[in-house]
Structures are given as C-alpha cells and as structure tokens.
Scaffold this active site. Sequence first.
Site, PDB file in Angstrom:
ATOM      1  N   ASP A  11       0.859  -1.188   0.000  1.00 59.04           N
ATOM      2  CA  ASP A  11       0.000   0.000   0.000  1.00 59.04           C
ATOM      3  C   ASP A  11       0.895   1.238   0.000  1.00 59.04           C
ATOM      4  OD1 ASP A  11      -2.119   1.706   0.131  1.00 59.04           O
ATOM      5  OD2 ASP A  11      -2.828   1.071   2.099  1.00 59.04           O
ATOM      6  N   ASP A 106      -2.640   2.519  -6.274  1.00 53.21           N
ATOM      7  CA  ASP A 106      -1.662   2.593  -5.191  1.00 53.21           C
ATOM      8  C   ASP A 106      -1.610   1.385  -4.264  1.00 53.21           C
ATOM      9  OD1 ASP A 106      -4.139   3.059  -4.134  1.00 53.21           O
ATOM     10  OD2 ASP A 106      -3.539   4.726  -2.854  1.00 53.21           O
ATOM     11  N   GLU A 107      -2.276   0.300  -4.610  1.00 52.39           N
ATOM     12  CA  GLU A 107      -2.188  -0.879  -3.746  1.00 52.39           C
ATOM     13  C   GLU A 107      -2.412  -2.159  -4.538  1.00 52.39           C
ATOM     14  OE1 GLU A 107      -5.317  -1.530  -0.831  1.00 52.39           O
ATOM     15  OE2 GLU A 107      -6.566  -0.030  -1.814  1.00 52.39           O
TER      16      GLU A 107
END
Length: 359
Positions: A11, A106-107
């Site tokens: 993350d 983003d993860e």
Amino acid sequence: MKENRKIIHIDMDAFYASIEQRDNPKYKGKPLIVGGDPNRRGVVATCSYEARKYGIHSAMPSLTAYKLCPKAIFIRPRMEVYKKVSRQVMNILNEYSNLVEPLSLDEAFVDVSKSKRCKGSATLIALEIKERIFKEVGLTASAGVSFNKFLAKMASDFRKPDGITVITEENSKDFIRKLPIGKFFGVGRVTKNKLNNIGVFKGEDLLGFSEKELIGILGDRGKILYEFARGIDNRQVNPYRIRKSIGKEITLREDIEDIEEMIEILDKIAERVSESLCLLNKKGKTVTLKVKFNDFKHITRSITLEHFLKEKKEIMECVKDLISIVDFKNKKVRLLGITISSLEENIIIEEREQLSFDV
C-alpha cells in the site's frame, strides 16, 4: 495437506500527495491537499501526512479542509503522472510473482507462496520490494505479510507510513482479538454502530456470536465477519481482476445552460448510480462526469480518490467539483452522465468511516 500461503499487501503511502512532494521539493514537510479548489465546491482526493494531522482526509469537502488548515496548499491532481508511477510500482511487483492483483493505482496483493526469491521468505521479499520502490520510484510503501488477503491488508495499515507488519498463524488470533471493530476491512460507521450496540468493540467480542447470529444482525456480511474474526479468508489473489464501471447518462428533452439546473439533473443521475452500486455490491474510486453539448461534441472530467465510495452524497461532492472546471464556452448541454470506475467488490455493504461527509 494444508496450503501454506504467503500473501503480501503493498500500500503506497499518501500516493498522490507523496508524488507531488517528490516532484516539488517546496511541498515537502508541508500540509498538501490534492483535489478541488476550496472556493469552487471541491473535494479532497488525498492529502499529505502533514495535512492529516489536522483531521483532513480523502473525500472531505475542500472548504472543510481549508477551515481545518488555512495554510494548506491545494493542487489539482495529475492523473497521467500518477498512472505512470503506478505502472513503475506494478512492474516491480510483477518481478516477484505472476500472481499480482492491483486493487487501485496505489495498492496490490502479491502471492509469493511459490516464489524462490529471498530464500522463499515473504517477509524478506516485502522488505526488498519496499526498498526497491524507494530507490527506483522515490516513494515509500507500507507492507502487510500474512497467510490470507484479509490479514495482509489489515497488516499493511498497522504501521503506516513506511512500515511492515507480519501476521503469522501463531500471532494472528491475538492480532484479531485486539483489532478494533472499526478497523476490520469493510466495516464502516453504520456496521460499527450496529456491532457496538450489541457489545462488539474488538475482534475478540465477535467470537461470542455464532455465524447464524451475525447473519441475523448483518445479513450476508455477518458470515464474512464471522470468518474474518477467526482468521479465515479463502479468497485467491486474482491477477486477471477485470476493472468494470457503472454509469448512467440522460439525454435532455431540451438543451440547457443553467448550472444549477444541471446540478439538479446530475443529482438524480447520482442517485441511480448509487442504487446500482448497492445492488451490484460495488464501490468505486474514480468518478467521471460526461457532458455532451448541442453541437454533439462531448468532454469528460474525472477525479480518483484514495478511498472507495458508493453513496449519492459522496458522488455528488465529486461531480460538483468536476463541473466547476468545465469550460462550457457559452454552449448549451444536451446530455449529462456520471460513471464510477476502479471498482472494488464491496464485501461488507457499508460506507467506511473515512468516507463520511458528516463533518
């Protein structure tokens, strides 16, 4: 024989804001807000950790954020830049496994169960990934390592920013028992309140209820929570996860040019989109506004948040921000539409605490 799974959840830390601070040294160490103009009914897409100290969070109206921190710096998102950086990160992850499931820019989950890298140690792989992201991309990431997706995701949030948490079968029960119920994946304000009302405040409190009792209180999501409380999550890391979108548009009977009239129509569209999201058990991160003019040319404007949304009120905050940056050029409008994309399956159908607009 029981499968020994090794799952990593990566993350990125305050992804958009961190990219802006990386690219613009003058922003480092300052409260930075990526999103809409507070003077034009904007909404916060994300913010730096310096801004979060003031209580600012994703999906908060920009005006509210400004009142909390008048000295904050507001900038518009640069989505193409963020997508490019995301590809760099995902390319690194794909070097460690062919089982990489991106959840958003983003993860991502990474299944390293069969990896021979770092002597097969998921913890060492996660540390190496974090180090490479920092050296090659110039950003920090937090990592969670465990034997299933639920625990890996919970672990990545435990020591943010730039942290790593490992949850083994041996320490998982203790971790879950101490975990506040509001921190459970998918548990939002409404579900949290329902559980608090029956005496559930931490993971250990869930253990006092049978699966049947939890289903009776929460419906199908009661079964999910029953399993999560016992460290059970059999979902596989799916590299072929298909990104879909949910949208509605209306062709107007008469062309219009009044912004307030457009807002009223968009409010009705947002309600229908929200209903569809709920029916399909989905949430999304990206809100796109479509405007078609009376010369049949059309434009789209999008905003991507750090967190997922599904409620009409949340959608409309974004739509109002987007319509404020449309240049109508004195042209009338004949069609309006809203699309929600970057979808996540909404395992537990409640809005998360951080997406509340009750400020």
